[in-house]
Design a protein around this motif. Sequence first.
Motif, PDB file in Angstrom:
ATOM      1  N   VAL B  45       0.858  -1.190   0.000  1.00 39.30           N
ATOM      2  CA  VAL B  45       0.000   0.000   0.000  1.00 39.30           C
ATOM      3  C   VAL B  45       0.893   1.239   0.000  1.00 39.30           C
ATOM      4  O   VAL B  45       1.758   1.383   0.857  1.00 39.30           O
ATOM      5  CB  VAL B  45      -0.926   0.037   1.242  1.00 39.30           C
ATOM      6  CG1 VAL B  45      -1.721   1.336   1.296  1.00 39.30           C
ATOM      7  CG2 VAL B  45      -1.874  -1.156   1.230  1.00 39.30           C
ATOM      8  N   LEU B  62      -3.001   0.549  -4.036  1.00 34.66           N
ATOM      9  CA  LEU B  62      -2.421  -0.784  -3.906  1.00 34.66           C
ATOM     10  C   LEU B  62      -1.405  -0.913  -5.028  1.00 34.66           C
ATOM     11  O   LEU B  62      -1.727  -0.672  -6.188  1.00 34.66           O
ATOM     12  CB  LEU B  62      -3.519  -1.853  -4.016  1.00 34.66           C
ATOM     13  CG  LEU B  62      -4.373  -1.980  -2.757  1.00 34.66           C
ATOM     14  CD1 LEU B  62      -5.724  -2.587  -3.077  1.00 34.66           C
ATOM     15  CD2 LEU B  62      -3.657  -2.808  -1.697  1.00 34.66           C
ATOM     16  N   THR B 107      -4.947  -5.160  -7.183  1.00 30.91           N
ATOM     17  CA  THR B 107      -4.487  -6.289  -6.366  1.00 30.91           C
ATOM     18  C   THR B 107      -5.187  -7.569  -6.793  1.00 30.91           C
ATOM     19  O   THR B 107      -6.357  -7.539  -7.182  1.00 30.91           O
ATOM     20  CB  THR B 107      -4.757  -6.040  -4.865  1.00 30.91           C
ATOM     21  OG1 THR B 107      -4.279  -7.152  -4.113  1.00 30.91           O
ATOM     22  CG2 THR B 107      -6.244  -5.864  -4.568  1.00 30.91           C
TER      23      THR B 107
END
Lengths: 291, 268
Positions: B45, B62, B107
């Motif tokens: 992150v 992300l 992600t």
Amino acid sequence: MDFFTFIKPKNELESTVDNSKQNNRPFVPDAMWIKCPACNTMLLATDMEENLNVCTKCGHHFKMNARERITLLTDKNSFKEFDKELESKNILDFPNYDKKLADAKLKTGEMESVVTGRALMEGIDVVLCVMNPEFIMGSMGTVTGEKITRAFEYATENNLPVVVCTVSGGARMQEGIMSLMQMAKTSGAVKRHSDAGLLYITVLTDPTTGGVTASFAMEGDIILSEPNALIAFAGPRVIEQTIRQKLPKDFQTAEFVLEKGFIDAVVKREDLKKTIVKLLSLHNYSSKEGE
Amino acid sequence: MSAYDKVLAARDAKKLMSVDYISHLFSDSFFECHGDRRFSDDKAVVGGIAMLYDMPITVIGLEKGRNTKERMERNFGSAHPEGYRKALRLMKQAEKFHRPVLCFVDTSGAFCGIGAEERGQGQAIAENLMEMMTLKTPILSILIGEGGSGGALALAVADEVWMLENSVYSVISPEGCASILWKDSSKAAEAAECLKMTAKDLFDLGVIERIVREPKADNQNMFESLKLLISRTFEKNMAVSTEELLNNRYNRYRRIGNYSEISIEENN
């Protein structure tokens, strides 16, 4: 004559076997026996039922369907069900989902993986949501999320505490993104209920995983769990595949999660109702009869 | 392009990542913040404060990383609980200073591993969902690649959610779905169709507000128009009262799967 000696079913194949030694022993059909996966003891189904689906020898907690659990937790005949007729549709036209839904309905007699309603617990008014492990593994479909959201909204409007018993394989794959969105939707309803200063108790039961763990299951003010329940975000098989190593034996059990600091207490099934009632009293909720 | 082509495009290591969007949109104004103040700094992150024209905003993304070294460092964009807690810390900070929050989602999913479970992956995601729903400042989430299940949703409870034309968003990976359904992960292409996971599918289902054209790294004009679009959206949402903002955000999710039309009787 012994009652059991004459109900033994006749079987052609048995005619070649000498039964003389067994004839005097009581016969119990196989279906009446359940093997405990924890201690391997063979348990008589009727004994198990009397013992709330808990192994009489080692205390292993077996799964319990929603109706049995409602009976366990609520005062007799006090449960008033919400949204009984609300049923899932195959919104994405997902292959074989119609059949899966139909089978689940037939098998359980329920329309979805959660039963919601209002009930009394030792006279205390609560909103209760109980998930059903037998309905597509308690997975969260759109209607599951909708029913839970409505239950929380109802509780917020009527100033009632909420008790949710979870059991779930996670979000329901066959409803794709729509089931994922239920995590956000239910969390929103929990937050509003919480911001109104109302109590939310979660009871995690075996297994509570995936999208349910990552939403309303972990959002309770007080989080209880039954003994030996699997509590996870990713299930053990997924983790083993990802990291390619064997997991420790008690990893992701209720006791493990308690030690790691993510739940308040592990409570035996026989003590669940009185524990919840105690917690309700500690939050100044009381029986209507006292008024 | 088939649904699975979109999946492959969304996973393409050469496409733009969160850090690229941050540098193209905010250049030197970006100040990166680190850590969740509880356990560690999760590099899956990336987050900080930046100037959107003359408006300070909080940016959280992300980040998968570009080369092998970066990818290892950033755990291939799969965050641990501390990553989600870092994101939440930055959001709470944004709320305090009344800065809008911009999230980039890319992600394959929240990380599945021993440490992640021990530190409460489920709880971390759940807390984000709950807190984002009532965060008293505008939130905009843009899916720029893969939107993998709960790990993506934990940065995508927002007033509006946009998707790049070549991004995907799903409750499960098509490979995972195929191996459960047909015990055969090679049928991922079929599963991708069934899951309805492309930007167009999600737009049609009413789950996202906008499909964004894929900017090219060498075309700064495309970033400028994206920047303008983001800025207008924030301006619009900064102008409404907090109460209205939060009601709209709640209803955005509330209407997904609202079956009121087939409910037979009202609750008593």
